[in-house]
Write a protein that holds these residues in place. Structure first.
Motif, PDB file in Angstrom:
ATOM      1  N   GLU A 143       0.826  -1.216   0.000  1.00 13.74           N
ATOM      2  CA  GLU A 143       0.000   0.000   0.000  1.00 13.74           C
ATOM      3  C   GLU A 143       0.860   1.265   0.000  1.00 13.74           C
ATOM      4  N   LYS A 144       1.965   1.203   0.735  1.00 14.83           N
ATOM      5  CA  LYS A 144       2.886   2.333   0.782  1.00 14.83           C
ATOM      6  C   LYS A 144       3.489   2.599  -0.593  1.00 14.83           C
ATOM      7  N   ILE A 145       3.931   1.543  -1.273  1.00 14.39           N
ATOM      8  CA  ILE A 145       4.532   1.688  -2.599  1.00 14.39           C
ATOM      9  C   ILE A 145       3.506   2.219  -3.595  1.00 14.39           C
ATOM     10  N   ALA A 146       2.294   1.653  -3.568  1.00 11.65           N
ATOM     11  CA  ALA A 146       1.245   2.083  -4.498  1.00 11.65           C
ATOM     12  C   ALA A 146       0.872   3.546  -4.279  1.00 11.65           C
ATOM     13  N   LYS A 147       0.775   3.932  -3.017  1.00 14.45           N
ATOM     14  CA  LYS A 147       0.425   5.323  -2.694  1.00 14.45           C
ATOM     15  C   LYS A 147       1.494   6.286  -3.207  1.00 14.45           C
ATOM     16  N   ASP A 148       2.757   5.927  -2.995  1.00 16.73           N
ATOM     17  CA  ASP A 148       3.849   6.803  -3.441  1.00 16.73           C
ATOM     18  C   ASP A 148       3.929   6.880  -4.964  1.00 16.73           C
ATOM     19  N   LEU A 149       3.499   5.811  -5.644  1.00 19.39           N
ATOM     20  CA  LEU A 149       3.521   5.813  -7.106  1.00 19.39           C
ATOM     21  C   LEU A 149       2.272   6.479  -7.686  1.00 19.39           C
ATOM     22  N   GLY A 150       1.284   6.746  -6.824  1.00 20.39           N
ATOM     23  CA  GLY A 150       0.062   7.395  -7.288  1.00 20.39           C
ATOM     24  C   GLY A 150      -0.885   6.465  -8.014  1.00 20.39           C
ATOM     25  N   VAL A 151      -0.871   5.155  -7.652  1.00 20.64           N
ATOM     26  CA  VAL A 151      -1.751   4.183  -8.286  1.00 20.64           C
ATOM     27  C   VAL A 151      -2.513   3.410  -7.216  1.00 20.64           C
ATOM     28  N   LYS A 152      -3.488   2.612  -7.649  1.00 20.32           N
ATOM     29  CA  LYS A 152      -4.299   1.822  -6.735  1.00 20.32           C
ATOM     30  C   LYS A 152      -3.707   0.423  -6.602  1.00 20.32           C
ATOM     31  N   LEU A 153      -3.638  -0.073  -5.364  1.00 23.93           N
ATOM     32  CA  LEU A 153      -3.109  -1.413  -5.119  1.00 23.93           C
ATOM     33  C   LEU A 153      -4.208  -2.459  -5.301  1.00 23.93           C
ATOM     34  N   VAL A 154      -3.902  -3.504  -6.073  1.00 25.34           N
ATOM     35  CA  VAL A 154      -4.786  -4.655  -6.244  1.00 25.34           C
ATOM     36  C   VAL A 154      -4.022  -5.891  -5.781  1.00 25.34           C
ATOM     37  N   VAL A 155      -4.565  -6.602  -4.809  1.00 27.39           N
ATOM     38  CA  VAL A 155      -3.888  -7.768  -4.242  1.00 27.39           C
ATOM     39  C   VAL A 155      -4.449  -9.034  -4.873  1.00 27.39           C
ATOM     40  N   LYS A 156      -3.568  -9.844  -5.451  1.00 27.74           N
ATOM     41  CA  LYS A 156      -3.975 -11.107  -6.076  1.00 27.74           C
ATOM     42  C   LYS A 156      -3.295 -12.251  -5.327  1.00 27.74           C
ATOM     43  N   SER A 157      -4.087 -13.199  -4.864  1.00 28.82           N
ATOM     44  CA  SER A 157      -3.548 -14.299  -4.066  1.00 28.82           C
ATOM     45  C   SER A 157      -3.372 -15.556  -4.902  1.00 28.82           C
ATOM     46  N   MET A 158      -2.318 -16.312  -4.615  1.00 29.94           N
ATOM     47  CA  MET A 158      -2.043 -17.592  -5.259  1.00 29.94           C
ATOM     48  C   MET A 158      -1.025 -18.339  -4.413  1.00 29.94           C
ATOM     49  N   SER A 159      -0.716 -19.571  -4.805  1.00 35.66           N
ATOM     50  CA  SER A 159       0.247 -20.351  -4.029  1.00 35.66           C
ATOM     51  C   SER A 159       1.638 -19.741  -4.152  1.00 35.66           C
ATOM     52  N   PHE A 160       2.455 -19.927  -3.115  1.00 36.08           N
ATOM     53  CA  PHE A 160       3.769 -19.282  -3.050  1.00 36.08           C
ATOM     54  C   PHE A 160       4.659 -19.693  -4.224  1.00 36.08           C
ATOM     55  N   ASP A 161       4.630 -20.985  -4.587  1.00 37.40           N
ATOM     56  CA  ASP A 161       5.538 -21.438  -5.636  1.00 37.40           C
ATOM     57  C   ASP A 161       5.097 -21.021  -7.035  1.00 37.40           C
ATOM     58  N   SER A 162       3.953 -20.317  -7.137  1.00 35.17           N
ATOM     59  CA  SER A 162       3.506 -19.814  -8.437  1.00 35.17           C
ATOM     60  C   SER A 162       3.754 -18.315  -8.596  1.00 35.17           C
ATOM     61  N   LEU A 163       4.225 -17.674  -7.545  1.00 32.54           N
ATOM     62  CA  LEU A 163       4.321 -16.214  -7.552  1.00 32.54           C
ATOM     63  C   LEU A 163       5.311 -15.680  -8.587  1.00 32.54           C
ATOM     64  N   LEU A 164       6.505 -16.231  -8.615  1.00 37.26           N
ATOM     65  CA  LEU A 164       7.513 -15.716  -9.541  1.00 37.26           C
ATOM     66  C   LEU A 164       7.144 -16.012 -10.995  1.00 37.26           C
ATOM     67  N   VAL A 165       6.486 -17.141 -11.220  1.00 37.35           N
ATOM     68  CA  VAL A 165       6.009 -17.452 -12.574  1.00 37.35           C
ATOM     69  C   VAL A 165       4.960 -16.430 -12.987  1.00 37.35           C
ATOM     70  N   ALA A 166       4.074 -16.083 -12.042  1.00 40.98           N
ATOM     71  CA  ALA A 166       3.047 -15.080 -12.323  1.00 40.98           C
ATOM     72  C   ALA A 166       3.675 -13.725 -12.633  1.00 40.98           C
ATOM     73  N   LEU A 167       4.759 -13.411 -11.940  1.00 40.64           N
ATOM     74  CA  LEU A 167       5.455 -12.140 -12.184  1.00 40.64           C
ATOM     75  C   LEU A 167       6.108 -12.131 -13.561  1.00 40.64           C
ATOM     76  N   GLN A 168       6.746 -13.219 -13.922  1.00 40.41           N
ATOM     77  CA  GLN A 168       7.439 -13.296 -15.201  1.00 40.41           C
ATOM     78  C   GLN A 168       6.482 -13.303 -16.388  1.00 40.41           C
ATOM     79  N   THR A 169       5.268 -13.818 -16.180  1.00 38.96           N
ATOM     80  CA  THR A 169       4.287 -13.891 -17.274  1.00 38.96           C
ATOM     81  C   THR A 169       3.317 -12.726 -17.266  1.00 38.96           C
ATOM     82  N   GLY A 170       3.535 -11.741 -16.390  1.00 36.16           N
ATOM     83  CA  GLY A 170       2.720 -10.537 -16.400  1.00 36.16           C
ATOM     84  C   GLY A 170       1.390 -10.637 -15.696  1.00 36.16           C
ATOM     85  N   LYS A 171       1.171 -11.698 -14.927  1.00 31.93           N
ATOM     86  CA  LYS A 171      -0.083 -11.814 -14.188  1.00 31.93           C
ATOM     87  C   LYS A 171      -0.125 -10.840 -13.012  1.00 31.93           C
ATOM     88  N   VAL A 172       1.033 -10.521 -12.469  1.00 34.64           N
ATOM     89  CA  VAL A 172       1.134  -9.544 -11.386  1.00 34.64           C
ATOM     90  C   VAL A 172       2.267  -8.580 -11.720  1.00 34.64           C
TER      91      VAL A 172
END
Length: 492
Positions: free
Chosen positions: A76-105
């Protein structure tokens, strides 16, 4: 004299090299468009695994379920400083970096350690928290286990894909290391004596021990680098401008000590709220949401899977001509490939693999993957049903002047459907249960919701018992409805 000259030259070269590196880094950050694109989009999607209090977990806030914790506060702190809205997306821990690399988050904040291996795949900000490891054990075993070296011949559990899992395998000898996707699953395994200890971050260990009188924490005594015990924010590789902007927020968090002064105390309040009422009835909305998503996935997958199955079955039975032969080979290859690969892999491929081409929501990806899987099995049921219809039926229809298409539509398929109805019913029942697989990509079906309730309430068995009953109610009701229509078909 020469030594002094050499020393001065060395210092000058170091300064020049440092300035050139800084200039290159600054220039790259200036030309990188990641920050501009994000601010234009107006949202910052944060990926996290909300089963790791006090870092991230779910709590009931004003009657609504919300993901909270110190990592969410950082986001929330990062989003506020960037002037954008934070959207939280939940998934399993071992899928997080894959989601980041494929643009899901857009970023990952989930108590993630900025290890050297991970830095090869993603970019990290400065660390916002420095922690350590503990091992959670059953309270009755405090006299047996002292640290990681006490588990010779025993089993230690850790979250799959985490630094704790990797270090437990490296730094223990004669100890079995068991990985699980969810920390709540590990705690349940610990309390049911399937494992003897759970390696996790100290704040999370303290949270579990504080809210469960049957647990205790002991020092881990792992030999660790600073990067192995710290937490940082992960961004997609090459997002220099975005990382540079986020570092400003992270540096403020560290300078003002916001994690210890504000974020952790706030998370502690939510934890206390969760444990005031840990009855399963208190979480009926979470279970209802799980039932809703389970039914949506099942009904949609059955509908699209049946249509695909009919097309595949007809293609496999096509005879004559190059075009029909090609369709038959393609349909056969598809059916064999789908039946020969696990559904979990298919779900992850549709969500992450196709995500490189088109950004599909998790629910849509889950429905597509299960529909594609179901279609392959339904095709075989229909093909078998068509083959079971007496050949004389086709001959009689053709003798009456009906075309091959009309014969199939009005004569063969209705009889085949009656024959394969029990198999289709079994497929429907199976899909109700198989829908649980999509929890790996963060769809809020029953399994996903039960894991959240378990991590929120620190109760391992009760949520599982609830979803067992709910699954039984769903499958039993569906079975009775299908049997009713089967009797009607037999009567007709």
């Amino acid at each position: 004299m020469k030594k002094h000259v050499i020393l001065v030259l060395a210092l000058l070269l170091t300064m020049v090299f440092g300035m050139s590196t800084l200039t290159t880094s600054t220039a790259h950050a200036a030309t990188d468009s990641s920050l501009t694109k994000l601010q234009k989009k107006g949202t910052l999607v944060m990926g996290t695994s909300p089963d790791y209090p006090p870092y991230e977990f779910q709590a009931t806030v004003h009657g609504k379920t919300k993901i909270v914790g110190m990592d969410v506060a950082v986001g929330e702190k990062i989003a506020k400083d960037l002037g954008v809205k934070l959207v939280v997306k939940s998934m399993s821990f071992d899928s997080l970096l894959v989601a980041l690399q494929t643009g899901k988050v857009d970023m990952v904040i989930s108590g993630m350690n900025p290890t050297a291996a991970r830095k090869k795949s993603v970019d990290f900000t400065h660390t916002y928290y420095q922690g350590g490891y503990s091992i959670v054990i059953n309270k009755n075993d405090r006299g047996i286990y002292k640290n990681k070296d006490s588990f010779v011949g025993k089993t230690i559990g850790a979250q799959t894909g985490s630094t704790m899992y990797n270090e437990s395998k490296k730094q223990t000898s004669g100890t079995t290391v068991k990985g699980m996707t969810s920390v709540s699953d590990l705690i349940l395994a610990l309390q049911s004596h399937k494992i003897q200890g759970v390696a996790m971050e100290k704040p999370s260990a303290q949270a579990y021990v504080a809210n469960n009188k049957e647990l205790a924490a002991i020092p881990s005594d792992f030999n660790l680098n600073a990067s192995d015990t710290s937490a940082a924010v992960a961004f997609k590789k090459g997002s220099s401008a975005l990382v540079h902007a986020a570092n400003k927020s992270v540096d403020q968090i560290k300078t003002q000590n916001l994690v210890n002064k504000t974020y952790l105390p706030a998370a502690g309040k939510y934890l206390k709220t969760n444990t005031v009422n840990t009855s399963m009835w208190h979480y009926w909305k979470a279970f209802l949401t799980g039932v809703e998503y389970t039914l949506i996935i099942t009904v949609c997958s059955v509908f699209f899977g049946f249509i695909l199955g009919v097309l595949l079955a007809l293609a496999r039975m096509g005879q004559g001509g190059v075009f029909r032969t090609g369709l038959r080979w393609l349909a056969t290859a598809y059916v064999e490939f789908i039946r020969g690969t696990p559904m979990m892999v298919q779900v992850m491929f549709v969500y992450f693999g196709l995500g490189l081409i088109v950004n599909l929501p998790a629910l849509t990806s889950g429905i597509i993957a299960i529909s594609l899987n179901s279609g392959a099995y339904v095709a075989e049921y229909i093909r078998g049903g068509i083959n079971s219809v007496d050949a004389g039926q086709t001959e009689a229809a053709r003798s009456l002047g009906m075309s091959s298409g009309a014969t199939m539509r009005y004569v063969i398929l209705p009889q085949a459907l009656k024959n394969i109805w029990p198999s289709l019913g079994n497929e429907f029942i199976t899909l109700i249960k198989d829908s649980s697989i999509v929890s790996i990509i963060g769809v809020s079906e029953l399994i996903f919701q039960s894991n959240i309730v378990r991590s929120d309430t620190y109760r391992g068995v009760a949520p599982i018992a609830v979803i067992m009953v709910l699954y039984f109610i769903l499958t039993f009701t569906a079975s009775r409805i299908l049997n009713y229509f089967e009797r009607r078909m037999q009567h007709d």
